[in-house]
Design an enzyme around this catalytic site. Sequence first.
Site, short mmCIF file in Angstrom:
data_model
loop_
_atom_site.label_atom_id
_atom_site.label_comp_id
_atom_site.label_asym_id
_atom_site.label_seq_id
_atom_site.Cartn_x
_atom_site.Cartn_y
_atom_site.Cartn_z
N VAL A 91 1.12 -3.84 3.75
CA VAL A 91 0.96 -5.18 4.45
C VAL A 91 2.17 -5.94 4.52
O VAL A 91 2.20 -6.98 5.37
CB VAL A 91 -0.24 -6.04 4.11
CG1 VAL A 91 -1.53 -5.30 4.42
CG2 VAL A 91 -0.09 -6.22 2.66
N SER A 116 0.78 -1.13 0.05
CA SER A 116 -0.04 0.04 0.10
C SER A 116 0.85 1.21 -0.14
O SER A 116 0.14 2.56 -0.19
CB SER A 116 -0.76 0.18 0.96
OG SER A 116 -2.13 -0.67 0.90
N LYS A 161 0.58 3.16 -3.04
CA LYS A 161 -0.66 4.16 -3.36
C LYS A 161 -0.07 5.66 -3.40
O LYS A 161 -0.87 6.48 -4.08
CB LYS A 161 -1.69 3.87 -2.44
CG LYS A 161 -2.02 2.18 -2.56
CD LYS A 161 -3.00 1.85 -1.43
CE LYS A 161 -3.60 0.48 -1.68
NZ LYS A 161 -4.31 0.10 -0.41
N TYR A 170 -4.41 3.39 7.53
CA TYR A 170 -5.60 2.82 7.41
C TYR A 170 -6.44 3.47 8.57
O TYR A 170 -6.43 4.44 8.88
CB TYR A 170 -5.41 1.12 7.69
CG TYR A 170 -4.48 0.55 6.85
CD1 TYR A 170 -4.24 0.71 5.54
CD2 TYR A 170 -3.58 -0.27 7.39
CE1 TYR A 170 -3.22 -0.07 4.78
CE2 TYR A 170 -2.58 -0.99 6.57
CZ TYR A 170 -2.40 -0.65 5.43
OH TYR A 170 -1.35 -1.25 4.68
N TYR A 209 -2.28 -2.50 -10.83
CA TYR A 209 -2.48 -2.17 -9.53
C TYR A 209 -1.50 -3.54 -8.66
O TYR A 209 -0.82 -3.10 -7.95
CB TYR A 209 -3.86 -2.44 -8.83
CG TYR A 209 -4.12 -2.53 -7.41
CD1 TYR A 209 -4.18 -1.50 -6.65
CD2 TYR A 209 -4.27 -3.90 -6.50
CE1 TYR A 209 -4.05 -1.41 -5.28
CE2 TYR A 209 -4.35 -3.75 -5.37
CZ TYR A 209 -4.48 -2.56 -4.56
OH TYR A 209 -4.54 -2.70 -3.31
N1 GLN Z 1 -1.57 -5.31 -2.38
C1 GLN Z 1 -2.23 -5.33 -1.16
C2 GLN Z 1 -3.77 -5.41 -1.19
O1 GLN Z 1 -4.26 -5.11 -2.07
C3 GLN Z 1 -1.99 -3.87 -0.50
C4 GLN Z 1 -2.61 -3.70 0.78
C5 GLN Z 1 -2.01 -3.31 1.82
O2 GLN Z 1 -0.73 -3.12 1.82
N2 GLN Z 1 -2.62 -2.85 3.03
O3 GLN Z 1 -4.35 -6.20 -0.30
#
Ligand code: GLN
Length: 318
Positions: free
Chosen positions: A272, A74, A77, A254, A202
């Site tokens: 994550v 994430s 992003k 988050y 993505y």
């Molecule tokens: N690639 C992970 C997902 O889509 C990214 C989520 C994350 O890092 N929180 O679940």
Amino acid sequence: MTFAHHNSNEWDYLKQQLPQWLEQSREQCGSGKVASYIPELSKAPLEALGIHVIDSKGNLFTAGNSELAFTMQSISKVFTLLLALMDNGKDVVFDKVGMEPTGDSFNSMLKLELVQPGIPFNPLINAGAIAISSLIAGGSPAEKSERVLQFFRKLSFNDTLTYDQSVYRSEADSADLNRSMAYFLKDNGVLKGNVEEVLDVYFHHCSIQVTCADLGRMALVLAFDGTDPITGIHLIPRQYVQIAKTFMVTCGMYNASGEFAIEVGLPAKSGVAGGILTMVPGKYGIGIIGPALNPKGNSIAGVHLLETMSREMDWSLF
Ligand code: GLN
């Protein structure tokens, strides 16, 4: 004794204290869990914790397992949002995603149905980042992914950045939830065209492999409003960096972003795989890895370490 009561310069004090703070935070790892919903991520070492700090002159130091390679997940992003803003401008981007935190987990699709007009609440939750992937300029998914990779290479000053193919494949093969979200977004009119192609962009950017040094250097560019202070190279328009940093404060950790703002008070983004990118604006870029996660999906020891650092160094912006 905190830094405010200490008679030395900030950098030296930090460098001297950090190894000991890191070892204290490492004790948290045992209470966390490595992400396993992307099967390949479950191979990461639970006890690892590393940090890299860099200043505007390129001085740097590291502590712990800072050499560990991991995928951005994430954290990417933030930078796809910046590229989408540079490609399309603010109006087009905020036609597809909102500006508000959800209070829900990063992979929730609850509000897509509950709250009209059914656009993702912000670009840092999965639904929002998938919508952002569709806005990256390029004639094909491969070209879009290549543009993202080149942008990340530029911001990290690392021409060797590339994908972790095993993590990419592992996510693409197990992403039922993200896939259902993306199809839902198409039905809501947020995504146009081929959903699998958008998802491919993505999954690719989530699987870009970095070390703490790469995150630190990318964070440094944000800490200096889009201009790399070491080379003087202007990389991102300042008004877009301001948008990205604000989202990092309100949504970057988050549904623990409020608590993080109170306890640490710095713009940050977690992933994550256990990475955290953060900065002390106008001063330092910081990259952290600690694969053991707390229940909200943030590095348990990484957050603990940042709480200690911010408290001891009096870094909170608020
Ligand atoms: N690639 C992970 C997902 O889509 C990214 C989520 C994350 O890092 N929180 O679940």
